[in-house]
Design an enzyme around this catalytic site. Structure first.
Site, PDB file in Angstrom:
ATOM      1  N   HIS A  29      -5.943   4.747  -9.446  1.00  0.00           N
ATOM      2  CA  HIS A  29      -6.159   5.015  -8.019  1.00  0.00           C
ATOM      3  C   HIS A  29      -5.626   3.888  -7.148  1.00  0.00           C
ATOM      4  CE1 HIS A  29      -9.460   2.110  -7.632  1.00  0.00           C
ATOM      5  NE2 HIS A  29      -9.909   2.542  -8.800  1.00  0.00           N
ATOM      6  N   SER A  70      -0.444   4.599  -4.361  1.00  0.00           N
ATOM      7  CA  SER A  70      -0.474   3.453  -3.458  1.00  0.00           C
ATOM      8  C   SER A  70      -0.500   2.128  -4.228  1.00  0.00           C
ATOM      9  CB  SER A  70      -1.671   3.583  -2.516  1.00  0.00           C
ATOM     10  OG  SER A  70      -1.608   2.667  -1.463  1.00  0.00           O
ATOM     11  N   ASP A  99       2.892   9.982   6.411  1.00  0.00           N
ATOM     12  CA  ASP A  99       2.161   8.792   5.962  1.00  0.00           C
ATOM     13  C   ASP A  99       2.386   7.654   6.948  1.00  0.00           C
ATOM     14  OD1 ASP A  99       1.043   6.615   4.626  1.00  0.00           O
ATOM     15  OD2 ASP A  99       1.648   7.348   2.663  1.00  0.00           O
ATOM     16  N   HIS A 106      -1.048   9.902   3.676  1.00  0.00           N
ATOM     17  CA  HIS A 106      -1.344   9.036   2.535  1.00  0.00           C
ATOM     18  C   HIS A 106      -2.408   9.632   1.614  1.00  0.00           C
ATOM     19  CE1 HIS A 106      -0.766   5.125   0.683  1.00  0.00           C
ATOM     20  NE2 HIS A 106      -2.064   4.972   0.547  1.00  0.00           N
TER      21      HIS A 106
END
Length: 465
Positions: free
Chosen positions: A190, A264, A411, A439
């Site tokens: 994540h 990310s 984003d 995002h």
């Protein structure tokens, strides 16, 4: 049409000027507020916390302090070995922006035993009181595995459940077939201030039966986030994150070859993991990778900090990133008010939204400490800025795995250009830009479609080796 074009240009320029002026005023005020909060937290920490906290290791023969190592010999003799600050920074924490202050003042009463010659590494050995050694070994006050949370962090059961166990591993959610039945493994990493729920609550329920019968899905909570340990004395460096992933995922689950899906900040860890295990990677899927090429003559860390957190009040997500990146004590106050009281905030959010809000996103945001967020942001996103080119070059030249990059057109945190920058460095990387997605909604809201895309990538991935 010409008049409308000119009017639009004037309005755009006016908006930029207003944004610049307002940003200057707001961030000037925030500079002063952060300075005042720094003083207040120094006073509060003095009264509420110990001045230094040792990190308890799994072995009773060694304990690491903030300035060096305390070694316990077989005969029980104790020594503190302090390396010179320069060599320590290069060898131990070369990927960090922040270091701990030396504890020489703590051992000023100890007796110096030996010092090497000039020009070589300075190694000083001190005799340590046996009480300190027993404390570090867990003989006093019970066997401790982690330092207690800071006074400004949440101490509820869900946030400190890891302190009751000596298992120094990350929380991993596994789904799919068992070890011997799985054809391949998939590791999900994540992003910043998130958790494994970003994957398990969206993608996992939407994978097909065929995918779940062939692929073992492993979603991990990174160190300091979700239900994973949140050690108060960790610097959350790239090395620490990678080692914890290896110790918690690769080794216990006996992972040999695997695919990686990362979002990310997790993309940086995915690239570093791929470079470290080049013969094991089957495919790399990166979502919104924060890759900013560094211009010549510019300091890498400062350049990335200004790109990620431009000190602007608009858009809102850029303002939030600027607070998190530039203002340590204001962001700690946010954690004190929100994360420490997350149970009440979660209840209030559910009450106001009548449970329509994606609760797993709230839980992922709240379940972290300021120390984990602050150091991970600076030591991973900013601190590794100078290494990204080398990682991508290694993927291009030494790995044969497929590389797929996804990015939301809207984003506002990580611009689409970052994904194209990855493609320019790794020409075989396939970039797919999702229209009208940002995002978060690059996954949330289109999880079914993205699950099918991932299955196609895994099934069509080229073999490594």
């Amino acid at each position: 049409m010409a008049v409308m074009g000119k009017t639009r240009s004037v309005l755009t320029l006016t908006g930029r000027l207003i944004n610049e002026a307002l940003s200057f005023i707001v961030f000037s005020i925030l500079d002063l507020v952060d300075f005042l909060l720094c003083f207040l937290y120094k006073v509060a920490d003095f009264f509420f916390e110990a001045e230094w906290k040792p990190c308890y290791c799994s072995s009773s023969k060694e304990a690491i302090t903030n300035s060096g190592k305390i070694l316990v010999s077989e005969q029980g003799e104790s020594k503190i070995v302090c390396l010179s600050s320069t060599k320590l920074q290069l060898e131990e924490i070369s990927d960090t922006l922040y270091t701990r202050p030396s504890l020489l003042s703590e051992v000023s009463k100890l007796t110096t035993r030996e010092t090497t010659k000039k020009g070589s590494t300075v190694r000083s050995t001190f005799t340590v009181n046996s009480t300190i050694v027993e404390m570090l070994q867990g003989k006093i006050g019970g066997q401790l595995c982690h330092p207690i949370p800071r006074w400004s962090d949440c101490d509820c059961k869900s946030c400190t459940s890891w302190t009751s166990s000596c298992k120094e591993t990350l929380f991993v959610r596994a789904d799919g077939p068992k070890d011997h039945d799985a054809r391949e493994d998939v590791i999900f990493i994540h992003g910043f201030i998130s958790s494994s729920a970003f994957w398990t609550e969206t993608l996992f329920p939407n994978f097909s039966r065929a995918a779940k019968s062939n692929f073992r899905l492993l979603a991990v909570d990174l160190l300091g986030f979700g239900r994973s340990p949140k050690p108060a004395d960790s610097m959350y460096t790239l090395r620490e994150h990678l080692e914890m992933i290896e110790q918690s995922v690769l080794e216990p689950h006996k992972v040999k070859s695997f695919h990686v899906v990362a979002h990310s900040l997790g993309c940086i860890l995915a690239l570093a993991l791929a470079v470290k295990h080049p013969n094991s990677i089957k495919s790399l899927t990166l979502l919104a990778p924060p890759y900013y090429p560094i211009p010549k003559g510019v300091q890498a860390t400062q350049h990335v900090m200004r790109m990620v957190a431009p000190r602007r009040v608009w858009p809102v997500i850029a303002f939030g990133a600027s607070i998190a990146c530039w203002y340590e004590h204001i962001s700690r106050t946010v954690c004190l008010l929100i994360c420490k009281n997350h149970r009440f905030v979660e209840f209030l959010a559910k009450l106001v939204t009548r449970n329509r809000m994606r609760t797993f996103l709230l839980e992922g945001f709240f379940c972290h400490t300021h120390n984990a967020a602050w150091h991970t942001l600076h030591n991973i996103i900013c601190g590794t800025a100078g290494k990204m080119d080398a990682y991508l070059d290694a993927v291009r030249d030494h790995l044969k795995c497929d590389v797929n990059v996804f990015h939301g057109r809207d984003d506002e945190l990580i611009p689409v250009e970052c994904s194209y920058n990855v493609q320019s460095r790794v020409p075989r990387a396939r970039v797919k830009v999702i229209e009208k997605k940002d995002h978060i909604t690059i996954v949330v809201g289109r999880q079914k479609a993205f699950a099918r895309e991932l299955e196609a990538i895994w099934n069509n991935s080229s073999p490594t080796g």
